[in-house]
Structures are given as structure tokens and as C-alpha cells.
Design a protein around this motif. Structure first.
Motif, PDB file in Angstrom:
ATOM      1  N   TYR A  94       8.344   3.182  -0.538  1.00 40.74           N
ATOM      2  CA  TYR A  94       7.722   4.387  -1.104  1.00 40.74           C
ATOM      3  C   TYR A  94       8.554   4.902  -2.278  1.00 40.74           C
ATOM      4  N   ILE A  95       9.865   4.887  -2.124  1.00 36.95           N
ATOM      5  CA  ILE A  95      10.750   5.318  -3.214  1.00 36.95           C
ATOM      6  C   ILE A  95      10.675   4.350  -4.396  1.00 36.95           C
ATOM      7  N   ILE A  96      10.524   3.045  -4.111  1.00 31.90           N
ATOM      8  CA  ILE A  96      10.305   2.081  -5.195  1.00 31.90           C
ATOM      9  C   ILE A  96       9.064   2.480  -5.991  1.00 31.90           C
ATOM     10  N   GLY A  97       8.013   2.882  -5.275  1.00 38.02           N
ATOM     11  CA  GLY A  97       6.800   3.340  -5.940  1.00 38.02           C
ATOM     12  C   GLY A  97       7.029   4.601  -6.764  1.00 38.02           C
ATOM     13  N   ILE A  98       7.832   5.531  -6.261  1.00 36.84           N
ATOM     14  CA  ILE A  98       8.164   6.757  -7.003  1.00 36.84           C
ATOM     15  C   ILE A  98       8.854   6.400  -8.323  1.00 36.84           C
ATOM     16  N   PHE A  99       9.801   5.483  -8.261  1.00 39.61           N
ATOM     17  CA  PHE A  99      10.505   5.046  -9.479  1.00 39.61           C
ATOM     18  C   PHE A  99       9.530   4.382 -10.457  1.00 39.61           C
ATOM     19  N   MET A 100       8.618   3.560  -9.936  1.00 40.56           N
ATOM     20  CA  MET A 100       7.663   2.880 -10.815  1.00 40.56           C
ATOM     21  C   MET A 100       6.756   3.878 -11.538  1.00 40.56           C
ATOM     22  N   GLY A 101       6.249   4.869 -10.797  1.00 40.76           N
ATOM     23  CA  GLY A 101       5.401   5.886 -11.416  1.00 40.76           C
ATOM     24  C   GLY A 101       6.133   6.626 -12.514  1.00 40.76           C
ATOM     25  N   TYR A 102       7.414   6.908 -12.293  1.00 41.40           N
ATOM     26  CA  TYR A 102       8.237   7.595 -13.302  1.00 41.40           C
ATOM     27  C   TYR A 102       8.384   6.720 -14.556  1.00 41.40           C
ATOM     28  N   LEU A 154       9.809  16.122  -8.222  1.00 37.43           N
ATOM     29  CA  LEU A 154      10.407  17.226  -8.968  1.00 37.43           C
ATOM     30  C   LEU A 154      11.898  16.991  -9.205  1.00 37.43           C
ATOM     31  N   LEU A 155      12.575  16.468  -8.197  1.00 35.87           N
ATOM     32  CA  LEU A 155      13.998  16.171  -8.335  1.00 35.87           C
ATOM     33  C   LEU A 155      14.223  15.117  -9.415  1.00 35.87           C
ATOM     34  N   LEU A 156      13.379  14.089  -9.406  1.00 44.59           N
ATOM     35  CA  LEU A 156      13.510  13.022 -10.401  1.00 44.59           C
ATOM     36  C   LEU A 156      13.094  13.507 -11.787  1.00 44.59           C
ATOM     37  N   TYR A 157      12.130  14.401 -11.864  1.00 44.68           N
ATOM     38  CA  TYR A 157      11.623  14.903 -13.137  1.00 44.68           C
ATOM     39  C   TYR A 157      12.604  15.857 -13.807  1.00 44.68           C
ATOM     40  N   LYS A 158      13.185  16.752 -13.014  1.00 47.98           N
ATOM     41  CA  LYS A 158      14.059  17.777 -13.600  1.00 47.98           C
ATOM     42  C   LYS A 158      15.509  17.314 -13.710  1.00 47.98           C
ATOM     43  N   PHE A 163       0.826  -1.207   0.000  1.00 44.81           N
ATOM     44  CA  PHE A 163       0.000   0.000   0.000  1.00 44.81           C
ATOM     45  C   PHE A 163       0.863   1.260   0.000  1.00 44.81           C
ATOM     46  N   ILE A 164       1.973   1.224   0.733  1.00 52.70           N
ATOM     47  CA  ILE A 164       2.891   2.361   0.733  1.00 52.70           C
ATOM     48  C   ILE A 164       3.546   2.504  -0.636  1.00 52.70           C
ATOM     49  N   MET A 165       3.912   1.373  -1.235  1.00 53.47           N
ATOM     50  CA  MET A 165       4.514   1.415  -2.570  1.00 53.47           C
ATOM     51  C   MET A 165       3.518   1.977  -3.591  1.00 53.47           C
ATOM     52  N   LEU A 166       2.264   1.524  -3.523  1.00 56.55           N
ATOM     53  CA  LEU A 166       1.248   2.018  -4.463  1.00 56.55           C
ATOM     54  C   LEU A 166       0.976   3.497  -4.258  1.00 56.55           C
ATOM     55  N   SER A 167       1.056   3.959  -3.027  1.00 58.10           N
ATOM     56  CA  SER A 167       0.877   5.382  -2.755  1.00 58.10           C
ATOM     57  C   SER A 167       1.969   6.195  -3.440  1.00 58.10           C
ATOM     58  N   GLY A 168       3.209   5.738  -3.339  1.00 61.27           N
ATOM     59  CA  GLY A 168       4.310   6.412  -4.021  1.00 61.27           C
ATOM     60  C   GLY A 168       4.156   6.348  -5.528  1.00 61.27           C
ATOM     61  N   LEU A 169       3.713   5.193  -6.040  1.00 60.58           N
ATOM     62  CA  LEU A 169       3.535   5.018  -7.482  1.00 60.58           C
ATOM     63  C   LEU A 169       2.477   5.990  -8.026  1.00 60.58           C
ATOM     64  N   LEU A 170       1.306   6.004  -7.399  1.00 60.15           N
ATOM     65  CA  LEU A 170       0.214   6.848  -7.888  1.00 60.15           C
ATOM     66  C   LEU A 170       0.540   8.330  -7.745  1.00 60.15           C
ATOM     67  N   THR A 171       1.227   8.685  -6.683  1.00 59.46           N
ATOM     68  CA  THR A 171       1.628  10.084  -6.496  1.00 59.46           C
ATOM     69  C   THR A 171       2.586  10.516  -7.593  1.00 59.46           C
ATOM     70  N   SER A 172       3.599   9.680  -7.833  1.00 57.30           N
ATOM     71  CA  SER A 172       4.581   9.994  -8.866  1.00 57.30           C
ATOM     72  C   SER A 172       3.934  10.013 -10.253  1.00 57.30           C
ATOM     73  N   TYR A 173       3.098   9.028 -10.525  1.00 52.74           N
ATOM     74  CA  TYR A 173       2.421   8.924 -11.821  1.00 52.74           C
ATOM     75  C   TYR A 173       1.534  10.141 -12.079  1.00 52.74           C
ATOM     76  N   SER A 174       0.814  10.584 -11.062  1.00 53.15           N
ATOM     77  CA  SER A 174      -0.069  11.742 -11.198  1.00 53.15           C
ATOM     78  C   SER A 174       0.719  13.042 -11.352  1.00 53.15           C
ATOM     79  N   PHE A 175       1.726  13.221 -10.491  1.00 56.61           N
ATOM     80  CA  PHE A 175       2.506  14.468 -10.527  1.00 56.61           C
ATOM     81  C   PHE A 175       3.247  14.636 -11.852  1.00 56.61           C
ATOM     82  N   ILE A 176       3.875  13.558 -12.312  1.00 57.15           N
ATOM     83  CA  ILE A 176       4.638  13.656 -13.556  1.00 57.15           C
ATOM     84  C   ILE A 176       3.706  13.899 -14.742  1.00 57.15           C
ATOM     85  N   GLY A 177       2.502  13.282 -14.696  1.00 58.19           N
ATOM     86  CA  GLY A 177       1.524  13.544 -15.757  1.00 58.19           C
ATOM     87  C   GLY A 177       1.143  15.009 -15.807  1.00 58.19           C
ATOM     88  N   LYS A 178       0.945  15.629 -14.658  1.00 64.61           N
ATOM     89  CA  LYS A 178       0.588  17.058 -14.615  1.00 64.61           C
ATOM     90  C   LYS A 178       1.765  17.928 -15.013  1.00 64.61           C
TER      91      LYS A 178
END
Length: 746
Positions: free
Chosen positions: A567-575, A503-507, A390-405
Motif C-alpha cells: 500500500y505504501i509502494i502505491g502511495i509513493f507511486m501516486g506521488y 498529507l505527511l508526504l505532501y507537506k 489491488f492493494i498497491m493500486l488502491s494506495g496509488l489511486l488514493t495518493s494520486y487523487s488526494f495530491i491532485g486535489k
């Protein structure tokens, strides 16, 4: 004075009549074991009329519990106050006297008036004993409701709840009211006595949990502590009850290898409540009813197409039910996430249920522990593992949504994101806190009700504000309102820092990837070293101490710094999912290698600690540290790989198709409500349990009635609160977006 002279005259006559004989009346009954205070107390029952007197000889003879008289030796003297509440006594006095004497020789009554207790407690105890000797119904009920020594002690049948309802319903003479007290007894044995140690282990069911009498017990079971119910007059305080139990047990154990520590908590002594329902409870109940009426009214407006505000229609029961059961996917939906949620939510339900089961008494508790001391019980012992996805999915969806925007607009409105998050999670949480604090405590009762329901409600009354600031996970597990919501605190705290990570991963993709990887490694190392040096255990091994469980929660499990890795694994997945095209194909060797490695990691995480569940396992801090550090990564790896492979079209095997099944869309919409409601329902049933049952694994672990109750309440919470506020959030976001567009045009 005349009564005193008569009593001692009888004693002298008896001595003279036994001159030159062996007097075993004194030695066999053990006069030296009678407390002076008790002799005086019993003799004080004598009345001014000699026919009502209770003599010292009768007292001594009555204490000979190792024999039963074969003939009627009950004296004609009356053992009670002149006016008894038993209207049958005048007609059957001799028979009742004889039968009462024999019954109390075989099963002596608990005496709440022993020791230094309050005068009122002593006085009411005297009345109780007198009326019991006359078989007065209310006194018999008080005697009957108190727990007795059962069979099956060596099979763990040590927790005796007596009869709760019979006790609290008692209304006796002289305004005596029944009071039910659940006392805690901690048994310890002489360590040099191997025979006693063996019996102690069987009585305590092989120490499935090791607990102390001072451990908090409202959320984790004090497994090693004996729960013993006594029914006393309400005039006896909890301290009086503790004193009397201690005095009586000391007499029986003073010359044995057994030592008993007694504790009676104030809240565990209960009487029939005659107080009116608090105003807060009435207010919360009316509020819930008002929300329900609002959903019906909105549904009528919606059904008959009556013009109404979009805010009102957000509560439409008709509209929200259609959303709940809809199998239509949203744009850019990541299909496998719904199955991952469902699997882990189910596993979490079963794990939490197994913990709740340990609160209840069982006639075969030792057999239960032996059954659960098998390696396969890893399914229930790895409860912490099921929250990591659930923590991983939270990071994934957050990253996926933010990068899309960011890709769409080039910027990120952080304030709107925070507000949107709060609107999403606060209303259902607030509803549950109000219900658990002000409503549930007044809709049930039972031996452990005050422990698992009322005590928790009192904690919420004092600390609810921490939950709404999402900092409740920093104040200790034992003093946390809605302990199972610590995950919300972790999730919100990680979400606060997520814009910076994304933002750090995106830029700066390379620099961002390196920095985030370092943080993930640091979090992993932190889990390892804290677990090792503090001797914690995130895995519930056989013989885990309650203190160890609380320390693990406070120093590792509830801290976001220790959950950062997944959570960071999820951030990478969303990216990756945002940048990898859906037709991206990878090499077959890489594909199969990934599946093999992730499967091995998953099996090691899940089955690796199975040996720690063995009944003969001895704690090793290295085992615990390895598990806490690496099991979350291994368990999440298989779900992460399946998600990326399915989303990019590189696999379509049975496992990923199962995870992507459309039916899981419904469980996703219910998942938050299921997460919130499961613990209140489990502990509601624990609190109202009144007697020991025979433990049967499948019928109790997979309690369909309980699961159905969780599903129904989750649907109600979703339809009445969760979905309406999500609709409101969507409406406000659209309105805000329209305002921004209008301002740009102008």
C-alpha cells in the motif's frame, strides 16, 4: 412364550441332528460376532403366526456373507409384517424371498437401528428391513441411495455421495420419509504398519491437504476426510446415524490396524423441505425485481427524453450500458492500471477455482493430486500474491487523487472522501450479502449444499454487521461472512489512514518518505517473523494443513498491518506520477537496470516457491517466511515500474502497450462485481454436485460455462447496482461542490 419355545426347540433339534459331526454353521458364520442386541432385534420380528417367524437358525445362516447358496434354501416362513407395501409379493413371494436373501448376502443393507438409538428410529428401521426383504420399492430406494464400496479406492475414489435425489424423495409406509446424511469418516492406521501407511496415502491422494475431522469445512476443503452418504428414515437423528455408523464400522475394524472416527453434523442430514419460503427471501427477491423495474423505467425516460430527476436517470439501463462498454478514457487516466487489474483478476479467478475443485469427489483423485503436485502449479497455489497489486493500486489511486486535489485547492475534505468511498463499495456488497443470505440457500440443493451454502448464510445472518463496519477481517476466517471480502476490510482500514500518509508526504516530502519507508520495512519484518514463529504459510504447499491455512489468514493475510508494504509502494507511486512530468526522460542505463531488476524480482516471487508445490516437499518455516515477506514486493515491482515508465513516456514496449489496451477499461468497470460474485458461484456449483467425476485439468479448471456465468452476473450487478450508485455519488458530489462555490460567492 410359544414362539420362544418353538425357536429353542428348533435349535435343539439342529444340535441333535449334527451330533458327532463338525458343525460349521456356527463357527463359519461367527456367532460370537453377533451382538446379543441384534439377535433379539431380529427375533423380535416374529409374529404370532408361525408361518411369519424368522428363526435364529435363519439369522445365523443369513449372516454367512462369505458364501452364496446354490439352491433354494429360503424357508417358507414370511420375513415381514403381514401387509407389505409391495403388491407383487403375494404372487412372487418365493422368488422375492430367495432373491432378497442372496442380494443382502452379497451387499448387506446399512442398519440405522444398530446401537443405542431412539425407539422411533429403531421401529422405522425394523419396517425398512422388513419391506426391503419384500423388495418394496421405497425400501429398495433407501437401500439403493446409500453409498456402496466402489472401485478405485486406491485412486482416491473414497468420497461417495450415493443418490441424493432418490433418497430425499422417498415416502414409505408408516409415514417414513427419506433422510440423506453425509457422514464424515477419519481413517487412521497403525503407524508401525508400513503396508497400511502406503495404502492410506494412496486412498487419501498423497495428503494434498492435511485435515482433521474437527476442522471447519465451509470454505476450505477437508481433503483427508472421507465423505460417505447413507439414506435413513427421517426419524433417526444425526446422533442416531453417527452411532449406528460407528457401531457397524467398529465390528469390521476392531481386529485390524485401521481405526475410524465418525462424525455426522446436524446440518448434513437433509430431508425434502416442505416449509414455505421465508418472508425475508420474498422481500429480497421483490427488492431485486423493483431495482430491475426501476432501471427499465429510467431507461425509458432516458430514451424518450422525458424530463426526470437526475437520481432516477442514474438507474437508466441504457445510460449505464453505454458507460460500461465505452472505451473513452477519463482525464488523467493511468492507462496501465486497467491491464494490471485484469491480469491479476484472471489469476485470482483461476486460483479460487482450483480451491473450489478440491471440495468435489473424483474417481481419480489420487491421480489428480499427482498431476497437481508439479512445480508449475504455482499458478494456482500463489492465490495470495494476486491480491497484492489491488492493494498497491488502491494506495496509488488514493495518493494520486488526494495530491491532485491538494495541488488544486490546497486542502482535502476528508469527510467527503470517506462518504464517497462508502457510496462506491457498500451498495454492491449489501446486495451480495442479501442474496447469499436469503435467496441462494433456497434455489438449489445437494449433498454439500448445507455445508457450503446454508452454513455460510447462517454465519452472515449473525455477523453481517461486521462487514458494513469493515472489521470482519478481525474475527477469524472461519466465522466471516463472505470470506473473500476480507480484502475490502483491509482496503477500507488502510484508506482511513491514507489522508495522514499523503498529507505527511505532501507537506514534508523527505520526512514523510522516511517515515513511510520505516512503516513499510516494519510491515515486511512483521510478516517474516510472524510466519516463522507461528509456522504459517501464505503459499499453499503440497500437504498444507487446514489449521495452518486458517492460522495464516487470521494472523497475517487478513491484517492490514501485514499488507501495509505494498500500500505504501502505491502511495509513493501516486506521488511520483503527480510530480513527474509526462515527458520526463530517464537515463537508458537506469531504465534497463530497472527492467532487469524488476523482472528478476517478479520471477523470484512467482516461480521461486515452485519447489514448495512438489508432492515430496517438507515444510520449512524459513521458506514460508521468506515468501510471505518478500514475494508481494517482487510481484508488485514489475507492475509499478511498468506503470511509472509508461506514464512518463520512457517506454512503449509490447508489455506496457498490452497493459494499456483500451479493452481493459471494460474489465476495470466489472472488476469489483467479478470480485464479489466469483465465490458464491463457485460454491453454488460445489453444493449442487451430486456424484464423482473424472478429473480433467483443463476442462474443469477453465470451465467456460462457469466463467460466463460469473461475467453475466457481474454485468447485472454492475448495471443494476454498482454504476447507478456511482452516478448518484457523482451527482451528490457535484451538488455539494456547487453549494460550496455558491456559499463562497455570497
Amino acid at each position: 412364550m410359544g414362539t420362544f419355545v418353538k425357536a429353542w426347540t428348533i435349535v435343539l433339534l439342529v444340535k441333535l441332528s449334527y451330533a458327532g459331526k463338525s458343525v460349521d454353521v456356527i463357527t463359519s458364520s461367527g456367532l460370537n460376532t453377533l451382538e446379543e442386541e441384534e439377535i433379539l432385534r431380529v427375533l423380535s420380528r416374529n409374529e404370532s403366526t408361525s408361518v411369519n417367524n424368522f428363526t435364529l437358525i435363519e439369522l445365523i445362516d443369513n449372516r454367512r456373507n462369505h458364501t452364496i447358496e446354490t439352491e433354494d434354501t429360503w424357508h417358507e416362513e414370511k420375513l415381514s409384517v403381514p401387509h407389505t407395501s409391495n403388491f407383487f409379493y403375494d404372487d412372487y413371494s418365493e422368488e422375492i424371498d430367495r432373491e432378497a436373501r442372496r442380494l443382502l448376502q452379497v451387499l448387506p443393507a446399512f442398519d440405522p437401528g444398530v446401537g443405542r438409538v431412539s425407539p422411533e428410529c429403531k421401529r422405522h428401521t425394523e419396517i425398512f428391513h422388513r419391506e426391503l426383504a419384500k423388495f418394496t420399492l421405497w425400501a429398495l430406494k433407501m437401500y439403493d441411495a446409500t453409498a456402496k464400496i466402489p472401485s478405485g479406492l486406491l485412486n482416491g475414489n473414497v468420497n461417495q455421495f450415493g443418490d441424493f435425489d432418490e433418497c430425499v424423495e422417498i415416502e414409505g409406509s408408516d409415514r417414513i420419509q427419506g433422510q440423506y446424511c453425509l457422514a464424515y469418516l477419519q481413517l487412521s492406521v497403525d503407524e508401525s504398519r508400513l503396508d497400511l501407511k502406503h495404502l492410506h496415502r494412496l486412498i487419501h491422494s498423497h495428503y494434498a491437504f492435511r485435515s482433521n475431522i474437527t476442522d471447519p469445512g465451509h470454505r476450505v476443503p477437508r481433503f483427508n476426510i472421507v465423505n460417505w452418504a447413507v439414506c435413513t428414515p427421517a426419524s433417526c437423528s444425526f446422533k442416531d446415524v453417527e452411532t449406528s455408523i460407528h457401531e457397524m464400522l467398529t465390528r469390521y475394524t476392531s481386529q485390524t490396524g485401521l481405526k475410524v472416527t465418525v462424525k455426522v453434523n446436524k446440518d448434513m442430514c437433509q430431508i425434502k423441505s416442505k416449509e414455505p419460503v421465508p418472508n425475508e427471501t420474498i422481500f429480497v427477491s421483490l427488492l431485486v425485481m423493483a431495482i430491475f423495474v426501476l432501471t427499465i423505467v429510467a431507461a425509458l425516460y432516458d430514451h424518450y427524453k422525458i424530463p426526470a430527476s437526475e437520481l432516477l436517470l442514474s438507474f437508466s439501463l441504457k445510460r449505464n450500458f453505454k458507460k460500461l462498454v465505452s472505451l473513452e478514457r477519463r482525464q488523467n487516466d493511468i492507462a496501465t492500471l486497467h491491464g494490471i487489474r485484469a491480469i491479476n483478476a484472471l489469476m485470482l479467478l483461476l486460483a479460487h477455482k482450483s480451491m473450489a475443485l478440491f471440495f468435489n469427489p473424483y474417481a481419480n483423485r489420487t491421480e489428480m493430486s499427482e498431476y497437481l503436485g508439479k512445480p508449475w502449479t504455482v499458478i494456482g497455489r500463489a492465490a495470495s500474491l494476486y491480491t497484492d497489486p489491488f492493494i498497491m493500486l488502491s494506495g496509488l489511486l488514493t495518493s494520486y487523487s488526494f495530491i491532485g486535489k491538494l495541488k488544486k485547492t490546497g486542502n482535502l475534505d476528508i469527510k467527503d472522501e470517506y462518504v464517497s468511498r462508502l457510496i462506491r463499495i457498500v451498495p454492491p456488497l449489501a446486495t451480495l450479502i442479501l442474496l447469499c443470505t436469503y435467496v441462494i440457500p433456497y434455489i438449489g440443493s445437494g449433498p454439500q449444499w448445507n455445508l457450503v451454502i446454508t452454513e455460510h448464510a447462517n454465519i452472515c445472518k449473525n455477523t453481517w454487521w461486521r462487514n458494513f463496519l469493515f472489521i470482519h477481517n478481525y474475527f477469524g476466517f472461519e466465522s466471516m461472512c463472505l470470506t473473500h471480502t476480507h480484502h475490502l476490510g483491509i482496503d477500507v482500514q488502510l484508506f482511513i489512514f491514507s489522508p495522514l500518509m499523503v498529507l505527511l508526504l505532501y507537506k514534508k516530502p523527505k520526512i514523510g518518505a522516511i517515515i513511510l519507508t520505516v512503516f513499510a520495512l516494519f510491515s515486511t519484518a512483521l510478516r517474516y517473523f510472524v510466519t516463522y514463529y507461528r509456522e504459517l504459510s501464505n503459499y499453499v504447499f503440497f500437504g498444507t494443513s487446514i489449521k495452518q491455512l486458517f492460522d495464516t489468514a487470521d494472523f497475517s493475510y487478513t491484517l492490514p498491518s501485514h499488507r501495509l508494504t505494498v500500500y505504501i509502494i502505491g502511495i509513493f507511486m501516486g506521488y511520483l506520477l503527480r510530480y513527474l512530468p509526462k515527458d520526463y526522460k530517464i537515463n537508458k542505463v537506469v531504465l534497463y537496470t530497472g527492467w532487469i531488476l524488476c523482472t528478476i524480482m517478479c520471477c523470484c516471487a512467482f516461480f521461486g516457491p515452485a519447489g514448495m508445490g512438489s508432492i515430496n516437499y517438507i515444510y520449512n518455516p524459513i521458506d514460508a517466511a521468506m515468501y510471505n515477506a518478500f514475494a508481494p514486493i517482487g510481484w508488485c515491482a514489475i507492475f509499478a515500474w511498468a506503470t511509472v515508465m509508461y506514464h512518463t513516456g520512457n517506454t512503449n514496449d509490447w508489455f506496457t502497450r498490452f497493459l494499456a489496451w483500451k479493452g481493459f477499461l471494460i474489465t476495470t468497470r466489472l472488476s469489483y462485481a467479478i470480485y464479489l460474485t466469483q465465490f458464491p458461484i463457485y460454491f453454488y456449483n460445489v453444493g449442487r454436485t451430486r456424484s464423482a467425476e473424472h478429473f480433467a485439468f483443463f476442462s474443469m479448471q477453465f470451465d467456460l460455462n462457469e466463467f460466463l456465468c460469473i461475467i453475466i452476473l457481474s454485468i447485472i450487478l454492475t448495471l443494476l447496482v454498482d454504476t447507478p450508485f456511482q452516478n448518484i455519488k457523482g451527482y451528490l458530489m457535484k451538488k455539494s461542490e456547487a453549494t460550496k462555490q455558491l456559499s463562497k460567492v455570497q
